[in-house]
Write a protein that holds these residues in place. Structure first.
Motif, mmCIF file in Angstrom:
data_model
loop_
_atom_site.group_PDB
_atom_site.id
_atom_site.type_symbol
_atom_site.label_atom_id
_atom_site.label_comp_id
_atom_site.label_asym_id
_atom_site.label_seq_id
_atom_site.Cartn_x
_atom_site.Cartn_y
_atom_site.Cartn_z
ATOM 1 N N ALA A 57 89.134 -123.922 -12.318
ATOM 2 C CA ALA A 57 89.318 -125.348 -12.021
ATOM 3 C C ALA A 57 90.584 -125.888 -12.672
ATOM 4 C CB ALA A 57 88.102 -126.133 -12.487
ATOM 5 N N SER A 58 90.870 -125.479 -13.884
ATOM 6 C CA SER A 58 92.087 -125.931 -14.565
ATOM 7 C C SER A 58 93.342 -125.394 -13.885
ATOM 8 C CB SER A 58 92.066 -125.502 -16.031
ATOM 9 O OG SER A 58 91.021 -126.155 -16.701
ATOM 10 N N MET A 59 93.258 -124.154 -13.396
ATOM 11 C CA MET A 59 94.402 -123.570 -12.685
ATOM 12 C C MET A 59 94.660 -124.314 -11.384
ATOM 13 S SD MET A 59 93.450 -119.595 -13.356
ATOM 14 C CE MET A 59 94.532 -119.049 -12.082
ATOM 15 N N VAL A 60 93.596 -124.617 -10.653
ATOM 16 C CA VAL A 60 93.734 -125.361 -9.402
ATOM 17 C C VAL A 60 94.305 -126.747 -9.683
ATOM 18 C CG1 VAL A 60 92.427 -126.443 -7.528
ATOM 19 C CG2 VAL A 60 91.932 -124.090 -8.173
ATOM 20 N N GLN A 61 93.800 -127.397 -10.718
ATOM 21 C CA GLN A 61 94.291 -128.727 -11.077
ATOM 22 C C GLN A 61 95.776 -128.675 -11.436
ATOM 23 O OE1 GLN A 61 92.077 -130.676 -14.173
ATOM 24 N NE2 GLN A 61 93.315 -132.527 -14.055
ATOM 25 N N GLU A 62 96.179 -127.678 -12.204
ATOM 26 C CA GLU A 62 97.590 -127.538 -12.566
ATOM 27 C C GLU A 62 98.461 -127.365 -11.322
ATOM 28 O OE1 GLU A 62 100.576 -124.623 -15.127
ATOM 29 O OE2 GLU A 62 98.434 -124.174 -15.055
ATOM 30 N N ALA A 63 98.016 -126.514 -10.408
ATOM 31 C CA ALA A 63 98.784 -126.280 -9.176
ATOM 32 C C ALA A 63 98.848 -127.539 -8.323
ATOM 33 C CB ALA A 63 98.156 -125.132 -8.388
ATOM 34 N N LEU A 64 97.723 -128.240 -8.214
ATOM 35 C CA LEU A 64 97.671 -129.439 -7.376
ATOM 36 C C LEU A 64 98.483 -130.592 -7.964
ATOM 37 C CD1 LEU A 64 93.902 -129.406 -6.371
ATOM 38 C CD2 LEU A 64 95.846 -128.871 -4.905
ATOM 39 N N GLU A 65 98.602 -130.666 -9.271
ATOM 40 C CA GLU A 65 99.391 -131.726 -9.892
ATOM 41 C C GLU A 65 100.870 -131.379 -9.970
ATOM 42 O OE1 GLU A 65 97.425 -132.260 -13.648
ATOM 43 O OE2 GLU A 65 96.063 -133.786 -12.830
ATOM 44 N N ALA A 66 101.180 -130.104 -10.206
ATOM 45 C CA ALA A 66 102.566 -129.694 -10.404
ATOM 46 C C ALA A 66 103.394 -129.735 -9.128
ATOM 47 C CB ALA A 66 102.612 -128.293 -11.003
ATOM 48 N N TYR A 67 102.780 -129.449 -7.990
ATOM 49 C CA TYR A 67 103.540 -129.417 -6.734
ATOM 50 C C TYR A 67 104.053 -130.803 -6.337
ATOM 51 C CZ TYR A 67 104.832 -128.353 -1.927
ATOM 52 O OH TYR A 67 105.518 -128.225 -0.749
ATOM 53 N N PRO A 68 103.199 -131.828 -6.245
ATOM 54 C CA PRO A 68 103.732 -133.140 -5.843
ATOM 55 C C PRO A 68 104.574 -133.815 -6.921
ATOM 56 C CG PRO A 68 101.379 -133.307 -6.253
ATOM 57 C CD PRO A 68 101.752 -131.864 -6.355
ATOM 58 N N ASN A 69 104.387 -133.436 -8.193
ATOM 59 C CA ASN A 69 105.156 -134.043 -9.277
ATOM 60 C C ASN A 69 106.540 -133.431 -9.427
ATOM 61 O OD1 ASN A 69 103.043 -135.735 -9.807
ATOM 62 N ND2 ASN A 69 102.219 -134.507 -11.467
ATOM 63 N N GLY A 70 106.830 -132.370 -8.672
ATOM 64 C CA GLY A 70 108.159 -131.783 -8.678
ATOM 65 C C GLY A 70 108.340 -130.618 -9.636
ATOM 66 N N ARG A 71 107.313 -130.251 -10.392
ATOM 67 C CA ARG A 71 107.444 -129.093 -11.283
ATOM 68 C C ARG A 71 107.649 -127.823 -10.470
ATOM 69 N NH1 ARG A 71 102.590 -126.979 -14.586
ATOM 70 N NH2 ARG A 71 103.300 -124.871 -14.784
ATOM 71 N N PHE A 72 106.964 -127.747 -9.341
ATOM 72 C CA PHE A 72 107.181 -126.649 -8.397
ATOM 73 C C PHE A 72 107.850 -127.229 -7.160
ATOM 74 C CE2 PHE A 72 103.140 -124.842 -10.360
ATOM 75 C CZ PHE A 72 103.836 -124.026 -11.231
ATOM 76 N N GLN A 73 108.927 -126.632 -6.753
ATOM 77 C CA GLN A 73 109.679 -127.141 -5.610
ATOM 78 C C GLN A 73 109.144 -126.621 -4.283
ATOM 79 O OE1 GLN A 73 112.075 -129.507 -5.971
ATOM 80 N NE2 GLN A 73 111.425 -129.466 -8.108
ATOM 81 N N THR A 74 108.539 -125.437 -4.316
ATOM 82 C CA THR A 74 108.049 -124.836 -3.069
ATOM 83 C C THR A 74 106.613 -124.347 -3.258
ATOM 84 O OG1 THR A 74 108.788 -122.600 -3.655
ATOM 85 C CG2 THR A 74 110.376 -124.012 -2.494
ATOM 86 N N GLN A 75 105.963 -124.111 -2.139
ATOM 87 C CA GLN A 75 104.612 -123.560 -2.181
ATOM 88 C C GLN A 75 104.633 -122.119 -2.686
ATOM 89 O OE1 GLN A 75 102.380 -124.151 1.418
ATOM 90 N NE2 GLN A 75 102.776 -126.349 1.451
ATOM 91 N N ALA A 76 105.764 -121.438 -2.526
ATOM 92 C CA ALA A 76 105.882 -120.065 -3.028
ATOM 93 C C ALA A 76 105.777 -120.033 -4.552
ATOM 94 C CB ALA A 76 107.204 -119.460 -2.584
ATOM 95 N N GLU A 77 106.261 -121.071 -5.225
ATOM 96 C CA GLU A 77 106.138 -121.144 -6.682
ATOM 97 C C GLU A 77 104.678 -121.350 -7.090
ATOM 98 O OE1 GLU A 77 109.084 -123.617 -8.717
ATOM 99 O OE2 GLU A 77 110.239 -123.591 -6.853
ATOM 100 N N VAL A 78 103.949 -122.152 -6.327
ATOM 101 C CA VAL A 78 102.515 -122.336 -6.579
ATOM 102 C C VAL A 78 101.798 -121.004 -6.375
ATOM 103 C CG1 VAL A 78 100.417 -123.537 -5.850
ATOM 104 C CG2 VAL A 78 102.602 -124.766 -5.886
ATOM 105 N N GLU A 79 102.172 -120.311 -5.324
ATOM 106 C CA GLU A 79 101.583 -118.998 -5.036
ATOM 107 C C GLU A 79 101.828 -118.036 -6.198
ATOM 108 O OE1 GLU A 79 102.276 -115.439 -1.765
ATOM 109 O OE2 GLU A 79 102.917 -117.469 -1.278
ATOM 110 N N ARG A 80 103.049 -118.039 -6.752
ATOM 111 C CA ARG A 80 103.373 -117.183 -7.893
ATOM 112 C C ARG A 80 102.509 -117.530 -9.110
ATOM 113 N NH1 ARG A 80 108.701 -118.438 -7.930
ATOM 114 N NH2 ARG A 80 109.069 -117.856 -5.797
#
Length: 138
Positions: A57-80
């Motif tokens: 759950a914490s990993m999912v939350q991190e991914a879901l928050e980081a993508y729209p906040n700009g920490r990850f620029q692409t979905q490929a970074e979330v995938e990594r």
């Protein structure tokens, strides 16, 4: 003969289950398989409710928050991010694919809402505590 007699009973059971699922969903409870990072916990008064399933759950939350906040620029970074942690649930291939990441980022259940044509619900508020806010999801 016996099989033919059982068919109307099966149809009636199916109708009843579907009706109960619709009522429960209208009340704001999830009735399908739990989304990634959640599990069902049985309660005394409410039946089965969604709760966080740590550490996923914490990993999912991190991914879901980081993508729209700009920490990850692409979905490929979330995938990594998800592939780098062995605790995250994977598919048959042993990896988290781009389709799974896309689905994860698009499910309104993570913002605490359900949007379902099958249940004829449009942005219905759910009872569980969501990992992200609706603003973050949007």
């Amino acid at each position: 003969m016996i099989a033919a007699q059982g068919q109307p009973e099966r149809k009636q059971n199916r109708r009843k289950v579907k009706q109960k699922m619709n009522v429960r969903t209208d009340m704001g409870f999830w009735c399908r398989l739990p989304p990634v990072g959640h599990k069902f916990e049985k309660t005394k008064n409410l039946g089965k409710v969604l709760v966080r399933d740590e550490p996923v759950a914490s990993m999912v939350q991190e991914a879901l928050e980081a993508y729209p906040n700009g920490r990850f620029q692409t979905q490929a970074e979330v995938e990594r991010l998800l592939n780098d942690d062995p605790r995250f649930t994977r598919g048959k291939s042993g990896r988290v694919g781009p389709e799974r990441v896309s689905q994860l980022l698009q499910k309104p259940i993570y913002a605490g809402y359900i949007n379902s044509e099958a249940y004829d619900l449009s942005w219905h508020k759910m009872q569980h505590e969501p990992p992200i806010s609706l603003a973050t999801y949007q």
